[in-house]
Scaffold this motif. Structure first.
Motif, short mmCIF file in Angstrom:
data_model
loop_
_atom_site.label_atom_id
_atom_site.label_comp_id
_atom_site.label_asym_id
_atom_site.label_seq_id
_atom_site.Cartn_x
_atom_site.Cartn_y
_atom_site.Cartn_z
N ALA A 186 6.87 32.63 -11.76
CA ALA A 186 6.37 33.01 -10.58
C ALA A 186 5.21 32.91 -11.19
O ALA A 186 4.07 31.92 -10.93
CB ALA A 186 6.79 34.50 -9.87
N ILE A 187 5.21 33.51 -12.82
CA ILE A 187 3.73 33.38 -12.95
C ILE A 187 3.73 31.52 -13.74
O ILE A 187 2.63 31.06 -13.39
CB ILE A 187 3.15 34.40 -14.43
CG1 ILE A 187 3.45 35.77 -13.81
CG2 ILE A 187 2.22 33.93 -15.38
CD1 ILE A 187 3.61 36.61 -15.55
N GLY A 188 4.18 31.29 -14.47
CA GLY A 188 4.33 29.58 -14.67
C GLY A 188 4.20 28.34 -13.66
O GLY A 188 3.36 27.66 -14.04
N ASP B 145 -4.28 28.24 -14.65
CA ASP B 145 -5.86 28.14 -15.10
C ASP B 145 -5.97 29.47 -16.37
O ASP B 145 -5.42 30.55 -15.21
CB ASP B 145 -6.79 27.82 -14.04
CG ASP B 145 -6.36 26.35 -13.79
OD1 ASP B 145 -6.35 25.51 -13.81
OD2 ASP B 145 -6.52 26.32 -12.76
N TYR B 146 -6.34 29.50 -17.62
CA TYR B 146 -6.88 29.70 -18.25
C TYR B 146 -7.85 29.94 -19.10
O TYR B 146 -8.89 28.24 -18.81
CB TYR B 146 -5.80 30.51 -19.38
CG TYR B 146 -4.19 30.66 -19.57
CD1 TYR B 146 -4.08 31.92 -18.22
CD2 TYR B 146 -3.88 29.38 -18.61
CE1 TYR B 146 -2.76 32.12 -18.36
CE2 TYR B 146 -1.87 29.56 -18.19
CZ TYR B 146 -1.69 31.24 -17.45
OH TYR B 146 -0.60 31.11 -17.10
N GLY C 112 -1.45 25.16 -19.01
CA GLY C 112 0.08 24.83 -20.08
C GLY C 112 0.50 23.15 -19.17
O GLY C 112 0.06 22.86 -17.80
N LYS C 113 0.64 22.45 -19.69
CA LYS C 113 1.64 21.45 -19.01
C LYS C 113 2.99 21.52 -18.43
O LYS C 113 3.71 20.30 -18.81
CB LYS C 113 1.97 20.02 -20.15
CG LYS C 113 0.56 19.28 -21.39
CD LYS C 113 1.24 18.23 -21.72
CE LYS C 113 -0.63 18.39 -22.17
NZ LYS C 113 0.13 16.66 -22.73
N GLY C 114 3.76 22.82 -17.91
CA GLY C 114 4.61 23.10 -17.17
C GLY C 114 4.27 24.07 -17.43
O GLY C 114 3.87 25.35 -17.69
N ILE C 115 5.72 24.87 -16.32
CA ILE C 115 5.63 26.01 -15.93
C ILE C 115 5.64 27.50 -17.31
O ILE C 115 5.80 28.37 -17.28
CB ILE C 115 7.00 26.75 -15.13
CG1 ILE C 115 6.78 25.55 -13.52
CG2 ILE C 115 7.46 27.72 -15.08
CD1 ILE C 115 7.86 25.74 -13.04
N VAL C 116 7.24 26.22 -17.94
CA VAL C 116 7.10 27.80 -19.57
C VAL C 116 5.95 27.93 -20.21
O VAL C 116 5.06 29.05 -20.37
CB VAL C 116 8.60 26.72 -20.08
CG1 VAL C 116 8.47 27.74 -21.37
CG2 VAL C 116 9.59 26.85 -19.67
N GLN C 117 5.12 26.71 -20.52
CA GLN C 117 4.26 26.87 -21.40
C GLN C 117 2.85 28.07 -20.32
O GLN C 117 2.33 28.33 -20.86
CB GLN C 117 2.95 25.06 -21.18
CG GLN C 117 3.79 24.29 -22.92
CD GLN C 117 5.33 23.42 -20.85
OE1 GLN C 117 5.57 23.96 -20.49
NE2 GLN C 117 5.83 22.68 -22.57
N ASN C 118 2.98 27.54 -19.49
CA ASN C 118 1.65 28.55 -18.06
C ASN C 118 2.18 29.86 -18.46
O ASN C 118 1.79 31.14 -18.52
CB ASN C 118 1.67 28.11 -17.05
CG ASN C 118 1.43 26.78 -16.69
OD1 ASN C 118 0.36 26.83 -17.40
ND2 ASN C 118 1.56 26.22 -15.78
N ALA C 119 3.52 30.19 -18.26
CA ALA C 119 4.06 31.65 -18.28
C ALA C 119 3.65 32.33 -19.90
O ALA C 119 3.48 33.22 -20.17
CB ALA C 119 5.62 31.94 -18.19
N LEU C 120 3.97 31.20 -20.93
CA LEU C 120 3.71 31.87 -22.61
C LEU C 120 2.23 31.87 -22.54
O LEU C 120 1.39 33.25 -23.34
CB LEU C 120 4.70 30.44 -23.41
CG LEU C 120 5.80 30.31 -23.72
CD1 LEU C 120 6.40 29.20 -24.38
CD2 LEU C 120 5.85 32.40 -24.28
N PHE D 216 0.46 33.18 -21.08
CA PHE D 216 -0.18 34.10 -19.85
C PHE D 216 0.33 35.48 -20.58
O PHE D 216 -0.70 36.42 -20.67
CB PHE D 216 0.55 34.43 -18.61
CG PHE D 216 0.18 35.69 -17.79
CD1 PHE D 216 -0.78 36.20 -17.09
CD2 PHE D 216 1.24 36.78 -18.07
CE1 PHE D 216 -0.77 37.26 -16.34
CE2 PHE D 216 1.19 38.01 -17.33
CZ PHE D 216 0.30 38.11 -16.12
N LEU D 217 1.26 35.59 -21.22
CA LEU D 217 1.55 36.22 -22.55
C LEU D 217 1.04 36.05 -23.77
O LEU D 217 1.18 37.71 -24.32
CB LEU D 217 3.07 36.05 -22.47
CG LEU D 217 4.89 36.19 -21.43
CD1 LEU D 217 5.91 36.23 -21.62
CD2 LEU D 217 4.25 37.94 -21.01
#
Length: 184
Positions: A20-22, A27-28, A139-147, A149-150
């Protein structure tokens, strides 16, 4: 059996939260700033000198010019860094704006993320130079966005650490003070 069930539910909730975060957090922004006891032109010159990057950028390895000339808007280059596992990671940058002693703005991208970085140089009333660095990225994808965020606070700390190393490099060198001592 109950323990395994609750463990599976717990892991599933964490996984779904990260997904869900991803999806929704894309935007960061990272900020770092520092005051350096040196002139604005000196801080700008050291910050913008690729020959000195290794002395203040963590894990910096090299710069490869791709097209254009350094300090020319539109020029492209690749920065190479060493990762924690010893591999080389690259970041391609394109110069978007350049105003000597005042501003440098790049767009950047690699296989994980893309964004812009803006460095602003301001002379303070006390004679120091304030260097403010702002990075906007996604990020360039869901996984990258989640990472991302973390790792947000770690990214901020890394940029602040680099600026502290830059400050140390500049304040320890102080060519103006060296020139003054030669005149005495």
């Amino acid at each position: 059996m109950k323990f395994a069930k609750y463990l599976f539910i717990f892991v599933g909730v964490i996984f779904l939260t990260l997904v869900a975060i991803g999806i929704f957090k894309t935007d960061y922004q990272s900020h770092a700033s520092i005051e350096i006891n040196a002139s604005k032109s000196q801080v700008f010159a050291v910050y913008n000198n690729p020959l000195l990057y290794k002395r203040w950028m963590t894990n910096y390895q090299s710069l490869e010019q791709i097209e254009g000339q350094i300090n020319e808007v539109g020029n492209k280059h690749r920065l190479n860094f060493t990762t924690g596992s010893g591999e080389i990671s690259s970041l391609e940058q394109t110069l978007l704006a350049y105003k000597a002693d005042e501003l440098i703005r790049y767009s950047y991208q690699n296989q994980w993320l893309e964004g812009t970085s803006t460095a602003i140089f301001e002379q303070t009333d006390s004679g120091t130079t304030k260097l403010s660095l702002t990075l906007n990225y996604t990020g360039k994808g869901i996984v990258q966005n989640a990472l991302l965020f973390l790792l947000g606070s770690t990214i901020d700390e890394g940029h602040q650490h680099n600026l502290e190393q830059l400050k140390e490099l500049i304040e320890e060198s102080q060519p103006d003070a060296f020139e003054d001592s030669l005149r005495e």
